[in-house]
Structures are given as structure tokens and as C-alpha cells.
Design a protein around this motif. Structure first.
Motif, PDB file in Angstrom:
ATOM      1  N   VAL A  10       0.844  -1.198   0.000  1.00 47.73           N
ATOM      2  CA  VAL A  10       0.000   0.000   0.000  1.00 47.73           C
ATOM      3  C   VAL A  10       0.880   1.248   0.000  1.00 47.73           C
ATOM      4  N   LYS A  11       1.877   1.267   0.865  1.00 44.21           N
ATOM      5  CA  LYS A  11       2.757   2.441   0.933  1.00 44.21           C
ATOM      6  C   LYS A  11       3.501   2.661  -0.379  1.00 44.21           C
ATOM      7  N   GLU A  12       4.011   1.588  -0.959  1.00 50.00           N
ATOM      8  CA  GLU A  12       4.754   1.694  -2.218  1.00 50.00           C
ATOM      9  C   GLU A  12       3.856   2.270  -3.323  1.00 50.00           C
ATOM     10  N   SER A  13       2.644   1.750  -3.419  1.00 48.36           N
ATOM     11  CA  SER A  13       1.738   2.230  -4.468  1.00 48.36           C
ATOM     12  C   SER A  13       1.276   3.654  -4.176  1.00 48.36           C
ATOM     13  N   SER A 127      -0.625  -6.150  -8.512  1.00 45.99           N
ATOM     14  CA  SER A 127      -0.646  -7.594  -8.285  1.00 45.99           C
ATOM     15  C   SER A 127      -1.901  -7.937  -7.485  1.00 45.99           C
ATOM     16  N   GLU A 128      -2.193  -9.220  -7.417  1.00 51.82           N
ATOM     17  CA  GLU A 128      -3.331  -9.673  -6.620  1.00 51.82           C
ATOM     18  C   GLU A 128      -3.117  -9.321  -5.146  1.00 51.82           C
ATOM     19  N   GLU A 129      -1.879  -9.424  -4.696  1.00 49.65           N
ATOM     20  CA  GLU A 129      -1.574  -9.070  -3.304  1.00 49.65           C
ATOM     21  C   GLU A 129      -1.846  -7.593  -3.037  1.00 49.65           C
ATOM     22  N   MET A 130      -1.483  -6.729  -3.982  1.00 49.39           N
ATOM     23  CA  MET A 130      -1.725  -5.302  -3.815  1.00 49.39           C
ATOM     24  C   MET A 130      -3.230  -5.034  -3.822  1.00 49.39           C
ATOM     25  N   GLU A 131      -3.934  -5.689  -4.710  1.00 52.71           N
ATOM     26  CA  GLU A 131      -5.388  -5.539  -4.771  1.00 52.71           C
ATOM     27  C   GLU A 131      -6.031  -5.944  -3.441  1.00 52.71           C
ATOM     28  N   ASN A 132      -5.600  -7.069  -2.896  1.00 53.66           N
ATOM     29  CA  ASN A 132      -6.159  -7.534  -1.623  1.00 53.66           C
ATOM     30  C   ASN A 132      -5.833  -6.577  -0.480  1.00 53.66           C
ATOM     31  N   ALA A 133      -4.624  -6.032  -0.476  1.00 54.18           N
ATOM     32  CA  ALA A 133      -4.227  -5.099   0.583  1.00 54.18           C
ATOM     33  C   ALA A 133      -5.088  -3.843   0.545  1.00 54.18           C
ATOM     34  N   TRP A 134      -5.213  -3.245  -0.639  1.00 55.61           N
ATOM     35  CA  TRP A 134      -6.025  -2.044  -0.770  1.00 55.61           C
ATOM     36  C   TRP A 134      -7.499  -2.345  -0.484  1.00 55.61           C
ATOM     37  N   GLY A 135      -7.977  -3.483  -0.970  1.00 57.90           N
ATOM     38  CA  GLY A 135      -9.376  -3.851  -0.746  1.00 57.90           C
ATOM     39  C   GLY A 135      -9.695  -4.006   0.724  1.00 57.90           C
ATOM     40  N   GLU A 136      -8.834  -4.706   1.452  1.00 60.33           N
ATOM     41  CA  GLU A 136      -9.060  -4.900   2.892  1.00 60.33           C
ATOM     42  C   GLU A 136      -9.010  -3.566   3.630  1.00 60.33           C
ATOM     43  N   ALA A 137      -8.033  -2.752   3.293  1.00 64.76           N
ATOM     44  CA  ALA A 137      -7.894  -1.465   3.958  1.00 64.76           C
ATOM     45  C   ALA A 137      -9.091  -0.562   3.661  1.00 64.76           C
TER      46      ALA A 137
END
Length: 161
Positions: A10-13, A127-137
Motif C-alpha cells: 500500500v505504501k509503495e503504491s 498484483s493480486e496481493e496489492m489488490e487484496n491489501a487495498w481492498g481490505e484497507a
């Protein structure tokens, strides 16, 4: 809560996105209104137009504020253990959303638009991981606003739309 890796994603993006908040915030609102054209009636500065004027200063300011608040709240999630928005701001957000007839499903549509905007903004880093991180947050932020909407509705004896 977010894992250390999710926080880093999240921070990187966010570092990439904040380099051009006007562009990304406009994309966010364009995406929202493509999915739900009727949502423009929720915004006073869009009600009397049939298009999304890119140079509308009120839209640009509002979109940038929404985008920045969302992204900064997400970054705080792991650091602070939750969405930390000042009480006055959170109450205001709940009140404004309640008064404008925002419904819980609207938050899901905004989430989809936000994820699409971030994907476009970070390009090949997506990535899917980035999508999941942003989605959860984002879900945590939306829950905080919805909770405030419900609290205000209960206090005023108004039903939550």
C-alpha cells in the motif's frame, strides 16, 4: 489488520499515486460515474451537467480530497491499528453521506473504482496481493464511515437509507 507485506504494498503504491493526485482522483470519479451515472446527483457540482468536466475546480478539489483521505487512511491502518480520522471529520463524513442518501452498496462500487484507479496508476507493479491489501484497507475505512452514518441515523431517529 494488514500484514507487514500488505502495508508495504500500500505504501509503495501510494508513493507512486501521490505524484499525480489530480490525474488519479479524476480517474477515480470518472470510473465511479461510468459504473453509476446516477451517482453524479450526489454531488452538487455535477448535478446540472451531462458530462464530467475535467477542469471543474470543485470536482477536482473534491476528488483530490476523497482520494487523498482514502489513501492516507489506508496507510495508517497497520501503523495505528485502525482507521484514524479525527472525530469531527468522521462525524462530518457520516453526516454528509447520510444526508446525500449514500447506501452501503455505494461503498462497494467506490471500492471497485478505487482498485481500478490504483491498478491503472501503478501499472506493472499491480498484483493480486496489492489488490487484496487495498481492498481490505478500504473495507475498514468504509466500515468506519458506515458506522458513523448508522450512529447519526440512530441519534436522529432517521432510518439509514
Amino acid at each position: 489488520m494488514l500484514s507487514e507485506k500488505q502495508e508495504a504494498l500500500v505504501k509503495e503504491s501510494w508513493e507512486l499515486l501521490k505524484q499525480d493526485i489530480p490525474l488519479h482522483s479524476f480517474r477515480l470519479f470518472t470510473s465511479i460515474l461510468e459504473k453509476a451515472p446516477g451517482a453524479k446527483d450526489l454531488f452538487s457540482f455535477l448535478r446540472d451537467t451531462d458530462e464530467i468536466p475535467q477542469n471543474n475546480p470543485k470536482l477536482r478539489a473534491h476528488a483530490a480530497k476523497v482520494f487523498r483521505l482514502t489513501c492516507e487512511s489506508v496507510v495508517q491502518l497497520r501503523e495505528k491499528g485502525g482507521v484514524l480520522i479525527g472525530d469531527a471529520t468522521l462525524k462530518w463524513l457520516g453526516s454528509v453521506h447520510l444526508q446525500n442518501g449514500v447506501l452501503a452498496p455505494h461503498f462497494e462500487m467506490v471500492k471497485e473504482a478505487l482498485l481500478k484507479t490504483i491498478e491503472e496508476g501503478v501499472g506493472e507493479k499491480w498484483s493480486e496481493e496489492m489488490e487484496n491489501a487495498w481492498g481490505e484497507a478500504y473495507d475498514h475505512l468504509a466500515a468506519a464511515i458506515i458506522g458513523e452514518m448508522q450512529a447519526e441515523a440512530a441519534a436522529s431517529s432517521k432510518p439509514v437509507p
